[in-house]
Design an enzyme around this catalytic site. Sequence first.
Site, PDB file in Angstrom:
ATOM      1  N   GLU A 150       0.843  -1.211   0.000  1.00 23.91           N
ATOM      2  CA  GLU A 150       0.000   0.000   0.000  1.00 23.91           C
ATOM      3  C   GLU A 150       0.871   1.251   0.000  1.00 23.91           C
ATOM      4  O   GLU A 150       1.825   1.311   0.771  1.00 23.91           O
ATOM      5  CB  GLU A 150      -0.920  -0.021   1.225  1.00 23.91           C
ATOM      6  CG  GLU A 150      -1.937  -1.145   1.107  1.00 23.91           C
ATOM      7  CD  GLU A 150      -2.985  -1.178   2.219  1.00 23.91           C
ATOM      8  OE1 GLU A 150      -3.020  -0.248   3.044  1.00 23.91           O
ATOM      9  OE2 GLU A 150      -3.766  -2.133   2.240  1.00 23.91           O
ATOM     10  N   HIS A 183      -7.895   1.953   1.115  1.00 23.29           N
ATOM     11  CA  HIS A 183      -7.919   1.552   2.533  1.00 23.29           C
ATOM     12  C   HIS A 183      -8.758   2.538   3.372  1.00 23.29           C
ATOM     13  O   HIS A 183      -8.277   3.116   4.343  1.00 23.29           O
ATOM     14  CB  HIS A 183      -6.495   1.444   3.095  1.00 23.29           C
ATOM     15  CG  HIS A 183      -6.403   0.544   4.295  1.00 23.29           C
ATOM     16  ND1 HIS A 183      -5.327  -0.275   4.553  1.00 23.29           N
ATOM     17  CD2 HIS A 183      -7.271   0.318   5.320  1.00 23.29           C
ATOM     18  CE1 HIS A 183      -5.529  -0.946   5.673  1.00 23.29           C
ATOM     19  NE2 HIS A 183      -6.710  -0.602   6.165  1.00 23.29           N
TER      20      HIS A 183
HETATM   21  P1  NAD Z   1     -12.058 -10.116  14.488  1.00 21.87           P
HETATM   22  O1  NAD Z   1     -10.857 -10.575  15.227  1.00 21.87           O
HETATM   23  O2  NAD Z   1     -13.275  -9.725  15.277  1.00 21.87           O
HETATM   24  O3  NAD Z   1     -12.501 -11.245  13.445  1.00 21.87           O
HETATM   25  C1  NAD Z   1     -11.587 -11.951  12.644  1.00 21.87           C
HETATM   26  C2  NAD Z   1     -12.152 -13.343  12.456  1.00 21.87           C
HETATM   27  O4  NAD Z   1     -11.292 -14.049  11.564  1.00 21.87           O
HETATM   28  C3  NAD Z   1     -12.207 -14.144  13.775  1.00 21.87           C
HETATM   29  O5  NAD Z   1     -13.504 -14.671  13.971  1.00 21.87           O
HETATM   30  C4  NAD Z   1     -11.178 -15.246  13.556  1.00 21.87           C
HETATM   31  O6  NAD Z   1     -11.532 -16.451  14.199  1.00 21.87           O
HETATM   32  C5  NAD Z   1     -11.224 -15.380  12.048  1.00 21.87           C
HETATM   33  N1  NAD Z   1     -10.057 -16.071  11.486  1.00 21.87           N
HETATM   34  C6  NAD Z   1      -8.800 -16.150  11.986  1.00 21.87           C
HETATM   35  N2  NAD Z   1      -8.050 -16.919  11.170  1.00 21.87           N
HETATM   36  C7  NAD Z   1      -8.842 -17.318  10.152  1.00 21.87           C
HETATM   37  C8  NAD Z   1      -8.650 -18.132   9.003  1.00 21.87           C
HETATM   38  N3  NAD Z   1      -7.476 -18.709   8.756  1.00 21.87           N
HETATM   39  N4  NAD Z   1      -9.699 -18.327   8.172  1.00 21.87           N
HETATM   40  C9  NAD Z   1     -10.907 -17.765   8.415  1.00 21.87           C
HETATM   41  N5  NAD Z   1     -11.158 -17.000   9.508  1.00 21.87           N
HETATM   42  C10 NAD Z   1     -10.128 -16.767  10.343  1.00 21.87           C
HETATM   43  O7  NAD Z   1     -11.569  -8.917  13.551  1.00 21.87           O
HETATM   44  P2  NAD Z   1     -12.473  -7.823  12.832  1.00 21.87           P
HETATM   45  O8  NAD Z   1     -12.584  -6.639  13.713  1.00 21.87           O
HETATM   46  O9  NAD Z   1     -13.710  -8.455  12.329  1.00 21.87           O
HETATM   47  O10 NAD Z   1     -11.506  -7.414  11.624  1.00 21.87           O
HETATM   48  C11 NAD Z   1     -11.364  -8.259  10.499  1.00 21.87           C
HETATM   49  C12 NAD Z   1     -10.292  -7.720   9.572  1.00 21.87           C
HETATM   50  O11 NAD Z   1     -10.649  -6.418   9.083  1.00 21.87           O
HETATM   51  C13 NAD Z   1      -8.895  -7.563  10.191  1.00 21.87           C
HETATM   52  O12 NAD Z   1      -7.926  -8.007   9.258  1.00 21.87           O
HETATM   53  C14 NAD Z   1      -8.739  -6.090  10.342  1.00 21.87           C
HETATM   54  O13 NAD Z   1      -7.396  -5.714  10.327  1.00 21.87           O
HETATM   55  C15 NAD Z   1      -9.490  -5.605   9.100  1.00 21.87           C
HETATM   56  N6  NAD Z   1      -9.890  -4.194   9.150  1.00 21.87           N
HETATM   57  C16 NAD Z   1      -9.766  -3.452   8.014  1.00 21.87           C
HETATM   58  C17 NAD Z   1     -10.129  -2.113   8.028  1.00 21.87           C
HETATM   59  C18 NAD Z   1     -10.043  -1.268   6.787  1.00 21.87           C
HETATM   60  O14 NAD Z   1      -9.800  -0.075   6.904  1.00 21.87           O
HETATM   61  N7  NAD Z   1     -10.248  -1.817   5.599  1.00 21.87           N
HETATM   62  C19 NAD Z   1     -10.586  -1.516   9.212  1.00 21.87           C
HETATM   63  C20 NAD Z   1     -10.736  -2.316  10.353  1.00 21.87           C
HETATM   64  C21 NAD Z   1     -10.376  -3.656  10.294  1.00 21.87           C
END
Ligand code: NAD
Length: 309
Positions: A263, A281
Amino acid sequence: MQASGRVLVCDSIDQAGIDSMKRAGLAVDYKPEIKATELVAGVKGYDVIIVRSRTKITKEIIDASDAKIIARVGVGLDNVDVKAAEAKKIRVINAPEAASTAVAELAIGLMISLARSIPRADAEAKKGNWIKKELMGTQLSGKYLGIVGVGNIGRNIGRMARSLRMNLIGYDPYPINKEFVGETGMIVTDLDTLVESADFITCHVPSTPETKHMFNAARFAKMKPTAYLVNTSRGEIIDENALYEALKGGKLAGAALDVYEVEPPTNKLLLGLPNVISTPHIGAQTKEAQELASTVIAEKVIQILRGVI
Ligand code: NAD
């Protein structure tokens, strides 16, 4: 009860959190442009270091600091060397739930944008091109949405998608909240079955060795040629070169990306495809999410310094 301590804020964060820390008695230095070299030289004497996404808290910075807390105003901790911090017994905190509505709403927006070619329709209409016949879309209602990673954001988008009358399929290697499954009727399955069955796939997993390139050539080959992929989680989970080949070869209908392997993204071929929608992003980039993340972090910092949590 007042708190005491010096706080260094290294990235731009919402003012609300800064105001609450000051009201609680903390001395806050706001330096959103500070460079890594200045940070190594200037970090000593601060009890708290606060970052968002720009600043990387490396082992070198941690070794130079005598901080008690490192805080990330956001979800992941990718830009903090957590191991180095823990080795010095520094508390590392984040605001995991603050952005979940913002990201889920963006993912829904991207799904509708893909299904109805909204970016292309807009660009052509503004050029005076009335390409109505080329823009036959597809509806979300009644389609199967595959949610990969059913955590905070995955559950949020699941509830929103149910109100659009979509059917849910979910994959998560850890147990999925039973109440959520009961409420939404999600079909819980393995990743390959999800990939083979879904009309839309949305990814909400963390970046880990297990999730790196979980969407690769083999997975794209299993997708329905009419299916759409949305990634608002972390760029590393998609092999971008394989995605380019799969889109060129008609293995899937389109993709929308908010996050990238590098990025800002360097894969011009992928981004140049007409069936790829790209955003920079912006998942958490809403006023509400930023204000909530900032105030949640401020509150946690105050409570820790008061010895309450
Ligand atoms: P979270 O921890 O609540 O949920 C993540 C889920 O992924 C969990 O339920 C976990 O068990 C599951 N997981 C872990 N390993 C896995 C695998 N191998 N296969 C499938 N599932 C798996 O997190 P969240 O708050 O829901 O965030 C999810 C993602 O979104 C993170 O990567 C976070 O960094 C990203 N995010 C992006 C932005 C953005 O600006 N685009 C903003 C916030 C969060």
